[in-house]
Scaffold this motif. Sequence first.
Motif, PDB file in Angstrom:
ATOM      1  N   SER A  47       3.760   4.169  -0.519  1.00 39.24           N
ATOM      2  CA  SER A  47       4.527   4.667  -1.668  1.00 39.24           C
ATOM      3  C   SER A  47       6.026   4.465  -1.507  1.00 39.24           C
ATOM      4  O   SER A  47       6.776   4.633  -2.471  1.00 39.24           O
ATOM      5  CB  SER A  47       4.232   6.150  -1.893  1.00 39.24           C
ATOM      6  OG  SER A  47       4.562   6.908  -0.733  1.00 39.24           O
ATOM      7  N   GLU A  79       0.800  -1.220   0.000  1.00 43.53           N
ATOM      8  CA  GLU A  79       0.000   0.000   0.000  1.00 43.53           C
ATOM      9  C   GLU A  79       0.837   1.276   0.000  1.00 43.53           C
ATOM     10  O   GLU A  79       0.442   2.287  -0.584  1.00 43.53           O
ATOM     11  CB  GLU A  79      -0.903  -0.012   1.242  1.00 43.53           C
ATOM     12  CG  GLU A  79      -1.794   1.190   1.380  1.00 43.53           C
ATOM     13  CD  GLU A  79      -2.682   1.084   2.598  1.00 43.53           C
ATOM     14  OE1 GLU A  79      -3.901   1.249   2.441  1.00 43.53           O
ATOM     15  OE2 GLU A  79      -2.161   0.843   3.698  1.00 43.53           O
ATOM     16  N   GLY A 114      -2.913   1.100  -4.698  1.00 40.35           N
ATOM     17  CA  GLY A 114      -2.225   0.056  -3.965  1.00 40.35           C
ATOM     18  C   GLY A 114      -3.185  -1.017  -3.510  1.00 40.35           C
ATOM     19  O   GLY A 114      -4.300  -1.167  -4.034  1.00 40.35           O
ATOM     20  N   GLN A 139       3.081   0.014  -5.813  1.00 38.15           N
ATOM     21  CA  GLN A 139       1.900  -0.129  -4.965  1.00 38.15           C
ATOM     22  C   GLN A 139       0.940  -1.076  -5.684  1.00 38.15           C
ATOM     23  O   GLN A 139       0.548  -0.821  -6.822  1.00 38.15           O
ATOM     24  CB  GLN A 139       1.217   1.217  -4.734  1.00 38.15           C
ATOM     25  CG  GLN A 139       2.011   2.184  -3.873  1.00 38.15           C
ATOM     26  CD  GLN A 139       1.377   3.558  -3.822  1.00 38.15           C
ATOM     27  OE1 GLN A 139       1.662   4.404  -4.662  1.00 38.15           O
ATOM     28  NE2 GLN A 139       0.520   3.786  -2.839  1.00 38.15           N
TER      29      GLN A 139
END
Length: 576
Positions: free
Chosen positions: A47, A45, A88, A64
């Motif tokens: 970055s 999830e 993500g 993601q």
Amino acid sequence: MGNFNGFNVFDIANPAAPTVVTSVVCPGGQGDVSVHGDLLFMSVEESRARVDCGTNPAVGERFQGVRVFDISNITTPTQVAAVQLCRGSHTHTVVTDPDDPASVYVYVSGTAGVRPAATLAGCNNNPASGENPSRWRIDVIKVPVNAPGEAAVVSGPRLFADPETGAIDGLQNIPPAPTHPSGSNWGPTPITDACHDLTAYPALGLAAGACEGNGILIDISDPANPVRLDEVADPNFAYWHSATLSNDGKKVIFTDEWGGGTAARCRPTDQASWGANAVFDIVDGRMEFRSYYKLPVPQTLTENCVAHNGSLIPVPGRDIMAQAWYQGGVSLVDYTDSAHPKEIGFFDRGPISANGLVLGGMWSAYWYNGEIYGSEISRGLDVFGLKPSAHLTAAEIAAAREVRLPQFNAQQQTPITWAPSLAVARARFDRLARTCTTTLTGRHNGALTVSGVTCLDGATISGPVAVRRGATLLVIDSTISGSVSSSGAAAVHLYHSTVRGALSVAGSTGSVAVVDATVSGAVSLSGNNTPGVEPIVADSTIGGAIACSGNSPAPIDLGAANTVNGPAAGQCATLG
């Protein structure tokens, strides 16, 4: 076990002494993992993640989405695919297609902010009325099992659309009130533009989605193109977090992660409908609310506590879920009666600190092949066994432990079935015994007519016993000085007891068992019809003949031979 920096693999062959097989370092959170054969899927999830699992977020290609690992050599998992996604993957769900064993689908719940198009073409933060917005959808990835490197997104279902207007933001778009019913600010905010968890039951073509501001029911008979069947909202729910379907698919439990899992939400001042479970019956494809369930014992102000992840415990005839409550521990909830769920067991470790709130506790509690495995935030892996009690007997625990699954994914449910066994038969007896409307002990003179659920426990009946249609007779450690006859009963069980006469059970619509009993006369079983539940005559002594006909399934002895002093005929020819 996933974490925000990768995942750990444990050997649990000895549940009392699990060992670490390997740790895979691959940062990026959320870290949720699922397995299908030799493939492991991992949600990413944040970055900071890189395609190559590198640990320096300042360099390398950002990632993601969902990673795919080959775990055919479990000591050295190897990444074989990485499917990029616009939001993500907070969680994901493995969905199999009964008509396509060569493929597996992954439903992705992405709840992060939309990433810029500069990092993934096509991503955008357009409003619902704009062109193909990256919100208000889930992503469906198709993975060829023998070529996982070809994994790719095949659809982005708009599960929140208004069927009349076509608006893709057709569910809850503003909180139901300016503040939570407690008077506090909403946290999280129950606005539906994604799903947090989706739980799939492919064998039933059904899934349930906990989708931030709504709970939804989904038709997944076409796995690549799921369709919403129904939706519910609740002014008490801050964040629809996860869902669990009952084994028969007739009930669903949704959890509310009020406070996001980091706050104390099981305080004495918090109502039972806040940060709780909501139990629904599924009737003709629609969800009907029945009740709330919340951890019944208040926790301290220094314990983060709210409803979180759990799974079913396979006790025959009952709907039981083991559920994590962060520092509230683990609760076993029986929701067989969906309008009156109740706790039947628990583990509560107590607060990590008495002086301040420290994040910790049970993230999840999943039953797998005999034990409950918990992801404990501050400690790691916890393994729990079940202890017999008045609410859960030794036979019920034994019957649950006999269910062995080749694999288990928390958000992918498969049908639970029970092979015939003495433990399963006794578990059914124990369940019925909790429903007794009449219990007889000591001496009863004369004949007895059974209605309702009549239980004989250490009783002596000096006359014949007749069981009325629809009634249940449960006998243990008792003596009946006469015959026992039943026609159209709901259930008939005899354990460790003596019948000084004949035994006749015909047309029963429920379970029938004669175990470790002595019947001085003949035994007749006929026309008993309970799909999947065999009549049992085991480890018993029968003074006369035994004859069985028209029973579906046929009676069995479970390998515990009987002593029959007369002829054995019909379906019971092998029981003597």
